[in-house]
Design an enzyme around this catalytic site. Structure first.
Site, PDB file in Angstrom:
ATOM      1  N   ASP A 198     -15.453   2.369   6.911  1.00  0.00           N
ATOM      2  CA  ASP A 198     -14.371   3.230   6.459  1.00  0.00           C
ATOM      3  C   ASP A 198     -14.796   4.071   5.262  1.00  0.00           C
ATOM      4  OD1 ASP A 198     -11.520   4.136   6.190  1.00  0.00           O
ATOM      5  OD2 ASP A 198     -11.777   3.119   4.279  1.00  0.00           O
TER       6      ASP A 198
ATOM      7  N   SER B  37      -7.979   3.622   8.730  1.00  0.00           N
ATOM      8  CA  SER B  37      -8.636   3.545   7.422  1.00  0.00           C
ATOM      9  C   SER B  37      -7.874   2.606   6.498  1.00  0.00           C
ATOM     10  CB  SER B  37      -8.718   4.948   6.816  1.00  0.00           C
ATOM     11  OG  SER B  37      -9.174   4.898   5.477  1.00  0.00           O
TER      12      SER B  37
ATOM     13  N   ARG C 265     -14.556  12.602   6.540  1.00  0.00           N
ATOM     14  CA  ARG C 265     -13.296  13.251   6.882  1.00  0.00           C
ATOM     15  C   ARG C 265     -12.869  14.220   5.786  1.00  0.00           C
ATOM     16  NH1 ARG C 265      -9.731   8.566   6.884  1.00  0.00           N
ATOM     17  NH2 ARG C 265      -8.065  10.083   7.119  1.00  0.00           N
TER      18      ARG C 265
ATOM     19  N   LYS D 166      -8.854  -1.936   5.845  1.00  0.00           N
ATOM     20  CA  LYS D 166      -9.096  -2.544   4.533  1.00  0.00           C
ATOM     21  C   LYS D 166      -8.052  -3.601   4.211  1.00  0.00           C
ATOM     22  CE  LYS D 166      -9.325   1.604   2.897  1.00  0.00           C
ATOM     23  NZ  LYS D 166      -9.465   2.858   2.130  1.00  0.00           N
TER      24      LYS D 166
ATOM     25  N   HIS E  92       0.853  -1.188   0.000  1.00  0.00           N
ATOM     26  CA  HIS E  92       0.000   0.000   0.000  1.00  0.00           C
ATOM     27  C   HIS E  92       0.883   1.230   0.000  1.00  0.00           C
ATOM     28  CE1 HIS E  92      -3.433   2.604   0.698  1.00  0.00           C
ATOM     29  NE2 HIS E  92      -2.639   3.298   1.495  1.00  0.00           N
TER      30      HIS E  92
END
Length: 437
Positions: free
Chosen positions: A174, A196, A181, A200, A95
């Site tokens: 999320d 967040s 947000r 996931k 990620h």
């Protein structure tokens, strides 16, 4: 006779009490966290109440136990995948916190998969100055982002790599909270960013995870200390959840590579897969691949050789074809171009990633609101970057768009992005700043 009150109609907590607890600097209990995430997902906690709680968290923070419980509650709001029983390959994932020209997923996923490892890359779309991986891949004719879980697992088993949109069943709390947000000035809250991302990734079911946490002008976390704290928080969350997790802190002061824009970045990724490409893109791709393969137990993998001998390219072609794309089809090109030229001679000592990203966004490569269409061929092609020498009049960049009326605002954004010094010595740019495990 008074109506009977059933247990199911009575909430365990009051949202205002939870807000006050965090507003006053207190620690939320496990039960409060479980309830507020579940109640928000169900619509019992109103948007304005969750906005107030998000701001309280932004201002007062959370301790490690709170962040772990908040992440667990986000995961529990939806489904959880498990690849271990469905695949014969070990799984590993990456990620990135996002940046300008960050096309690394495109060469990285097939490169790692070429060693017999499954790489499930559940990716997103761009918003603002940072590009989205799905937007880049959708510039390939026929390619589709939406796969069912069964399709994703079948492709992971047969090809080894899949890049697709995350299903709505993963951490739905999320998705709802992220949108809130974005419009309440609480995006930068480290506990909320970390939970967040990691909710996931943990729900996705990968066995190991490598995080690319960027810092610098074009990064989500421009301050290095904040980026380091975010990396540490996410590594701890992954470790606590039983996912082998490591983070690389990487530089995003200048764009990655020489292209910013969807089809332009695909083209550059293909250069990397063919054994070439810009040195910084290759360096980061190789560094992340080594971490991912080591986490998956492939400690002796020669990733540079896999780029040279065509194995990674073969996996790319199979990955694109499996999702309906034509790997041989010409990539879209913008109808109009404009050159940006240097006014002075010297060496490029700096290149502001944010300015380049905004220029690409204004050309049509990005979107200003969710769901907005992007231009596949739009973007910025850099001709000079950090360390290069230039003469007055040299082309610094070529701007690409289908709508030439966009040029003026793009030029305005990119003006002054290059720092050019007359007698500056050559300097090396460090891409990987640190490793956090």
């Amino acid at each position: 006779m008074a109506p009977e009150t059933t247990a199911s109609s009575v909430e365990r907590f009051d949202a205002v009490d939870v807000i006050r607890a965090k507003r006053d600097g207190g620690r939320l209990s496990d039960d409060q966290i479980d309830w507020v995430i579940d109640a928000y997902t169900r619509g019992v906690v109103a948007e304005r109440q969750m906005a107030a709680l998000a701001m309280a968290i932004f201002l007062n923070g959370m301790d490690r136990d709170e962040i772990v419980r908040w992440t667990d509650a986000m995961i529990a709001s939806g489904e959880r995948l498990d690849f271990s029983s469905a695949l014969s390959r070990p799984t590993t994932d990456k990620h990135s916190t996002g940046g300008v020209g960050d096309k690394i997923t495109l060469p990285l996923a097939p490169l790692v998969a070429s060693f017999g490892v499954a790489v499930p890359q559940l990716s997103g779309r761009g918003l603002g100055h940072t590009g989205g991986t799905l937007d880049k891949l959708e510039s390939i004719p026929g390619w589709r982002a939406d796969l069912s879980n069964d399709e994703m697992i079948a492709q992971l088993e047969s090809v080894g790599a899949v890049v697709c949109a995350a299903g709505s069943g993963l951490a739905p709390a999320d998705k709802k909270l992220y949108a809130l947000r974005d419009v309440t000035g609480t995006v930068e809250a480290i506990p909320l960013i970390a939970s967040s991302i990691m909710s996931k990734k943990i729900a996705e079911g990968t066995a190991s995870l490598v995080l690319d946490v960027k810092t610098g002008a074009g990064a989500f976390m421009s301050d290095e200390a904040d980026a380091r704290e975010l990396a540490r928080t996410m590594v701890d969350l992954g470790t606590d959840a039983g996912v082998r997790t490591v983070a690389l802190l990487t530089d995003m002061s200048a764009p990655l590579g020489l292209t910013v824009g969807n089809a332009l970045e695909v083209r550059e990724s293909l250069e990397v897969l063919a054994g070439g490409g810009p040195a910084d893109v290759v360096e980061l791709t190789v560094a992340l691949a080594r971490e991912m393969l080591a986490a998956a137990g492939r400690t002796d993998a020669d990733v540079e050789e896999a780029l040279r001998d065509g194995r990674a390219m073969d996996t790319w072609r199979a990955m694109i074809s499996a999702q309906g794309g034509d790997p041989d089809a010409p990539l879209p090109e913008a109808a109009h171009t404009l050159e940006v030229r240097a006014e002075a001679a010297g060496r490029v000592t700096g290149l502001d990633a944010m300015q380049v990203g905004v220029a690409g966004w204004r050309l049509g490569a990005g979107r200003s609101r969710p769901g907005e269409a992007v231009q596949a061929g739009a973007g910025v092609e850099l001709r000079r970057t950090i360390g290069d020498t230039v003469s007055a009049g040299d082309v610094l960049a070529v701007l690409h768009t289908d709508t030439p009326e966009r040029f003026d605002r793009s030029v305005e954004a990119i003006d002054g992005a290059w720092s050019i010094e007359a007698d500056a010595p050559a300097a090396e740019r460090r891409i990987v700043l640190d490793r956090i495990a």
